[in-house]
Design a protein around this motif. Sequence first.
Motif, PDB file in Angstrom:
ATOM      1  N   UNK A  91       0.860  -1.185   0.000  1.00 22.69           N
ATOM      2  CA  UNK A  91       0.000   0.000   0.000  1.00 22.69           C
ATOM      3  C   UNK A  91       0.894   1.232   0.000  1.00 22.69           C
ATOM      4  N   UNK A  92       0.599   2.186  -0.882  1.00 24.71           N
ATOM      5  CA  UNK A  92       1.497   3.314  -1.059  1.00 24.71           C
ATOM      6  C   UNK A  92       0.798   4.659  -0.865  1.00 24.71           C
ATOM      7  N   UNK A  93       1.544   5.572  -0.261  1.00 27.80           N
ATOM      8  CA  UNK A  93       1.242   6.991  -0.186  1.00 27.80           C
ATOM      9  C   UNK A  93      -0.184   7.270   0.276  1.00 27.80           C
ATOM     10  N   UNK A  94      -1.016   7.887  -0.579  1.00 23.74           N
ATOM     11  CA  UNK A  94      -2.337   8.375  -0.165  1.00 23.74           C
ATOM     12  C   UNK A  94      -3.396   7.298  -0.093  1.00 23.74           C
ATOM     13  N   UNK A  95      -3.013   6.044  -0.244  1.00 24.91           N
ATOM     14  CA  UNK A  95      -3.999   4.960  -0.248  1.00 24.91           C
ATOM     15  C   UNK A  95      -4.749   4.836   1.070  1.00 24.91           C
ATOM     16  N   UNK A  96      -4.203   5.396   2.162  1.00 23.19           N
ATOM     17  CA  UNK A  96      -4.848   5.281   3.473  1.00 23.19           C
ATOM     18  C   UNK A  96      -5.625   6.541   3.859  1.00 23.19           C
ATOM     19  N   UNK A  97      -6.243   7.174   2.877  1.00 19.98           N
ATOM     20  CA  UNK A  97      -7.132   8.308   3.145  1.00 19.98           C
ATOM     21  C   UNK A  97      -8.470   7.775   3.646  1.00 19.98           C
ATOM     22  N   UNK A  98      -8.589   7.618   4.933  1.00 22.19           N
ATOM     23  CA  UNK A  98      -9.784   7.042   5.535  1.00 22.19           C
ATOM     24  C   UNK A  98     -10.471   8.061   6.432  1.00 22.19           C
ATOM     25  N   UNK A  99     -11.822   7.999   6.420  1.00 24.11           N
ATOM     26  CA  UNK A  99     -12.605   8.845   7.298  1.00 24.11           C
ATOM     27  C   UNK A  99     -12.988  10.187   6.727  1.00 24.11           C
ATOM     28  N   UNK A 100     -12.666  10.431   5.459  1.00 29.30           N
ATOM     29  CA  UNK A 100     -12.952  11.727   4.857  1.00 29.30           C
ATOM     30  C   UNK A 100     -14.133  11.693   3.894  1.00 29.30           C
ATOM     31  N   UNK A 101     -14.678  10.523   3.642  1.00 31.53           N
ATOM     32  CA  UNK A 101     -15.811  10.403   2.739  1.00 31.53           C
ATOM     33  C   UNK A 101     -17.119  10.226   3.486  1.00 31.53           C
ATOM     34  N   UNK A 102     -18.204   9.971   2.764  1.00 30.09           N
ATOM     35  CA  UNK A 102     -19.496   9.727   3.402  1.00 30.09           C
ATOM     36  C   UNK A 102     -19.413   8.556   4.381  1.00 30.09           C
ATOM     37  N   UNK A 103     -19.948   8.750   5.574  1.00 30.87           N
ATOM     38  CA  UNK A 103     -19.914   7.691   6.574  1.00 30.87           C
ATOM     39  C   UNK A 103     -18.717   7.753   7.494  1.00 30.87           C
ATOM     40  N   UNK A 104     -17.753   8.636   7.203  1.00 27.38           N
ATOM     41  CA  UNK A 104     -16.614   8.814   8.082  1.00 27.38           C
ATOM     42  C   UNK A 104     -15.760   7.564   8.213  1.00 27.38           C
ATOM     43  N   UNK A 105     -15.027   7.475   9.302  1.00 27.43           N
ATOM     44  CA  UNK A 105     -14.079   6.382   9.500  1.00 27.43           C
ATOM     45  C   UNK A 105     -14.781   5.032   9.616  1.00 27.43           C
ATOM     46  N   UNK A 107     -17.192   3.934   7.873  1.00 22.72           N
ATOM     47  CA  UNK A 107     -17.415   3.392   6.540  1.00 22.72           C
ATOM     48  C   UNK A 107     -16.154   2.770   5.954  1.00 22.72           C
ATOM     49  N   UNK A 108     -14.988   3.167   6.468  1.00 22.89           N
ATOM     50  CA  UNK A 108     -13.714   2.658   5.965  1.00 22.89           C
ATOM     51  C   UNK A 108     -13.072   1.663   6.926  1.00 22.89           C
ATOM     52  N   UNK A 109     -13.848   1.134   7.860  1.00 18.87           N
ATOM     53  CA  UNK A 109     -13.290   0.341   8.949  1.00 18.87           C
ATOM     54  C   UNK A 109     -12.547  -0.900   8.459  1.00 18.87           C
ATOM     55  N   UNK A 110     -13.054  -1.568   7.451  1.00 15.30           N
ATOM     56  CA  UNK A 110     -12.429  -2.809   6.993  1.00 15.30           C
ATOM     57  C   UNK A 110     -11.064  -2.533   6.369  1.00 15.30           C
ATOM     58  N   UNK A 111     -11.008  -1.530   5.502  1.00 12.83           N
ATOM     59  CA  UNK A 111      -9.731  -1.187   4.873  1.00 12.83           C
ATOM     60  C   UNK A 111      -8.763  -0.588   5.884  1.00 12.83           C
ATOM     61  N   UNK A 112      -9.295   0.184   6.833  1.00 11.47           N
ATOM     62  CA  UNK A 112      -8.448   0.763   7.875  1.00 11.47           C
ATOM     63  C   UNK A 112      -7.758  -0.335   8.673  1.00 11.47           C
ATOM     64  N   UNK A 113      -8.491  -1.355   9.032  1.00 12.22           N
ATOM     65  CA  UNK A 113      -7.908  -2.478   9.771  1.00 12.22           C
ATOM     66  C   UNK A 113      -6.912  -3.234   8.899  1.00 12.22           C
ATOM     67  N   UNK A 114      -7.244  -3.431   7.629  1.00  8.30           N
ATOM     68  CA  UNK A 114      -6.365  -4.163   6.718  1.00  8.30           C
ATOM     69  C   UNK A 114      -5.046  -3.420   6.501  1.00  8.30           C
ATOM     70  N   UNK A 115      -5.125  -2.129   6.201  1.00  9.12           N
ATOM     71  CA  UNK A 115      -3.920  -1.360   5.898  1.00  9.12           C
ATOM     72  C   UNK A 115      -3.098  -1.102   7.158  1.00  9.12           C
ATOM     73  N   UNK A 116      -3.779  -0.826   8.276  1.00 10.30           N
ATOM     74  CA  UNK A 116      -3.080  -0.604   9.535  1.00 10.30           C
ATOM     75  C   UNK A 116      -2.782   0.834   9.868  1.00 10.30           C
ATOM     76  N   UNK A 117      -3.301   1.790   9.091  1.00 11.69           N
ATOM     77  CA  UNK A 117      -3.037   3.199   9.381  1.00 11.69           C
ATOM     78  C   UNK A 117      -4.046   4.079   8.663  1.00 11.69           C
ATOM     79  N   UNK A 118      -3.994   5.360   8.978  1.00 10.32           N
ATOM     80  CA  UNK A 118      -4.772   6.356   8.243  1.00 10.32           C
ATOM     81  C   UNK A 118      -3.988   7.653   8.186  1.00 10.32           C
ATOM     82  N   UNK A 119      -4.123   8.349   7.045  1.00  8.94           N
ATOM     83  CA  UNK A 119      -3.505   9.659   6.865  1.00  8.94           C
ATOM     84  C   UNK A 119      -4.191  10.672   7.771  1.00  8.94           C
TER      85      UNK A 119
END
Length: 250
Positions: A91-105, A107-119
């Motif tokens: 996973x590179x650079x801005x791929x961990x932009x989580x919590x900024x779209x509809x539904x907030x963080x 809505x991105x919970x699965x990818x957030x857990x998978x990637x392990x971080x958020x910008x």
Amino acid sequence: MKITRPLRALVVVDGTDVHHDLLGAATALRDTVLEAGVVAEAAVGLDRFVDATPPTSEADVLVLYRSGVVFDPAQQQALSDRVAAGAGLVVLHASNLFGYGPGGLEADAVAHELFGSRYVSHGDHGSEGTYTVELTGEHPVTAFLDDFVVEDEFYVIETREDVRVLAERVDPDGVRHTVAYVRDHGRGRVCYVALGHDMRAWGSPYVRQVVRQAVLWAGGVDLADVETWSTRFPLGNGRSLGPAAGGGAR
């Protein structure tokens, strides 16, 4: 490289090119992965995780460069399941932009857990500049390298507790920020690298080596085989980034 069969990697880009050159990144990343002796293709769009065509389903390692705030939950879950089943993920650079779209963080919970971080932000000292990437320990992703200097965008990220940090930078206030880390996800391996805003980073032999070795590690390649192949490029002719080339060896 003593691999029974060539690894296959799929570079996937997604989002908007307003802030990041997605097509340029796809080309640069595909070429970088090819330098590692890995069969690599480039693709656009995250739906391929839900409706997996052969290039996706047959890939041993998925390389993701995402620039956007919308990540459909079905796409997140399909990618998470694929990695948990044994695929590698870089996973590179801005791929961990989580919590900024509809539904907030949430809505991105699965990818957030998978990637392990958020910008979180670019920090308090501008968005980009020249800085030293400091390696924090021995690992196949950063093996055969010493600390190196790069011109790139500053990222401040929040990481989960289960990540193993491999590289950091120190800001002018003396605060240390994570640049690269790894984690396990089921039977799969995940590596995140914050570098790669534009071609200044993609042109760095050190950034390219980190990406190559991240792909090889995520694909399960032994460290000895990483040394015999990844460190030779992009200089070619059997030369390496070791002491004779002035790049430092680790």
